[in-house]
Design an enzyme around this catalytic site. Structure first.
Site: not given
Ligand SMILES: Cc1cc2nc3c(=O)[nH]c(=O)nc-3n(C[C@H](O)[C@H](O)[C@H](O)COP(=O)(O)OP(=O)(O)OC[C@H]3O[C@@H](n4cnc5c(N)ncnc54)[C@H](O)[C@@H]3O)c2cc1C
Length: 308
Positions: A165, A214, A296
């Site tokens: 992560r 999580s 996380e």
């Molecule tokens: C219901 C639910 C279930 C989930 N299940 C999982 C799972 O099974 N496994 C898992 O790993 N995660 C899970 N997650 C967590 C989340 O979806 C992941 O961490 C996901 O990868 C975050 O992506 P995001 O685009 O929403 O990023 P954001 O939440 O918007 O940002 C997260 C981080 O990524 C960075 N970031 C985003 N886009 C970029 C970019 N283009 N360039 C540089 N940095 C960037 C941001 O700066 C920040 O540091 C879950 C979340 C929810 C709500």
């Protein structure tokens, strides 16, 4: 003064509606670049002292109630193309993980582990997202990024330091594209597997609530040989249960009754309610088990200024 752009640049843009938890104050500026050139030109011209924070769809974020003193960069239409070239799946950073999994499956390529993760590819790479035993690190070949100074660079996956992560992307760099290696698979079988994964998710996690997935990492476990390893035999949800915190509330925030490692906004929660409840869980788990849980969910931004 902000540099001129072709995309959309908005001052004082509230961020709550751009995150899954629906909390948080405004960004000083929100920039939605038209394309890579627009993004690179903007970053090159932006005062180097101004912090830059890229965000995806906010599925792993608590933005604090005072908002973010930064330019938040949110990629949109110019960055969501997906193409499959043999064993390579190449995706823009704004594409949703679920879309990439589906497009790959249609082309007979297996990235099914992305199907149930609600974020974008940029967020998935940054967080080394994963589930059902597969992680971004197992498939990623390389990424394209724009540095804080506005330079376009290609980085091999090995340079990103992907671990459980986390990654070590330099601050202010924006991922714009990622290339994955995917095994071949029968499209119908891949589609069935994704349907099963969704059903499994819906029966074990509060997928219809406002959460950020999580809340805490699973602490690194110890194998039966006594060697420290990263098999994560210790589950955060178990430690939270043992500390009596399943269902605990603060304001509109709650540790989900369905899955105790999910922090949810039951409606009307502030970022302070959510973060405060999370900190309370860390304290209680430490008291009951001696283990210090690590967040996380990323928490960013400022506490609100007290106006009394
Ligand atoms: C219901 C639910 C279930 C989930 N299940 C999982 C799972 O099974 N496994 C898992 O790993 N995660 C899970 N997650 C967590 C989340 O979806 C992941 O961490 C996901 O990868 C975050 O992506 P995001 O685009 O929403 O990023 P954001 O939440 O918007 O940002 C997260 C981080 O990524 C960075 N970031 C985003 N886009 C970029 C970019 N283009 N360039 C540089 N940095 C960037 C941001 O700066 C920040 O540091 C879950 C979340 C929810 C709500």
């Amino acid at each position: 003064m902000m540099p001129p752009v072709r995309g959309t640049l908005t001052e004082g843009r509230p961020l709550a509606d751009l995150t899954w938890l629906r909390v948080g104050g405004p960004a000083d500026w929100l920039f939605q670049p038209a394309d890579e050139e627009d993004l690179a030109g903007f970053l090159a011209a932006l005062d180097p002292a101004v912090p830059v924070f890229p965000m995806g769809v906010g599925s792993n974020l608590i933005v604090r109630d005072g908002g973010l003193r930064a330019v938040v960069i949110r990629l949109g239409r110019g960055f969501n193309g997906i193409r499959v070239e043999g064993e390579r799946v190449i995706s823009g950073a704004a594409a949703l993980d679920a879309h990439v999994a589906r497009r790959a499956a249609e082309a007979g390529r297996d990235l099914t582990f992305l199907r149930t993760i609600p974020g974008t590819i940029g967020g998935a790479v940054r967080m080394n997202a994963g589930c059902y035993g597969s992680y971004v690190a197992d498939h990623l070949i390389e990424v394209q990024a724009i540095t804080r100074e506005g330079r376009a660079v290609t980085l091999p996956a090995a340079d990103l330091g992907l671990a459980y992560r986390q990654s070590r992307l330099p601050e202010g760099w924006v991922l714009v594209e990622a290339t994955f290696r995917a095994d071949a698979g029968d499209p119908a079988a891949l589609a069935r597997r994704m349907d099963e994964q969704i059903a499994r998710r819906d029966s074990s996690q509060p997928t219809r609530e406002r959460s950020a997935g999580s809340t805490f990492r699973n602490p690194a476990g110890f194998s039966s040989t006594g060697r420290a390893d990263d098999t994560h035999e210790l589950k955060a949800w178990k430690l939270i249960d043992e500390a009596g915190m399943r269902g605990a509330r603060r304001g509109g925030a709650q540790m989900s009754e369905m899955h105790s490692n999910f922090l949810i906004n039951t409606g009307g929660a502030t970022a302070a309610d959510l973060e405060g409840l999370g900190e309370e869980v860390i304290k209680r788990v430490f008291q009951s088990s001696g283990i210090e849980l690590q967040w996380e969910i990323m928490r960013v931004g400022e506490e609100p200024v007290n106006k009394q």
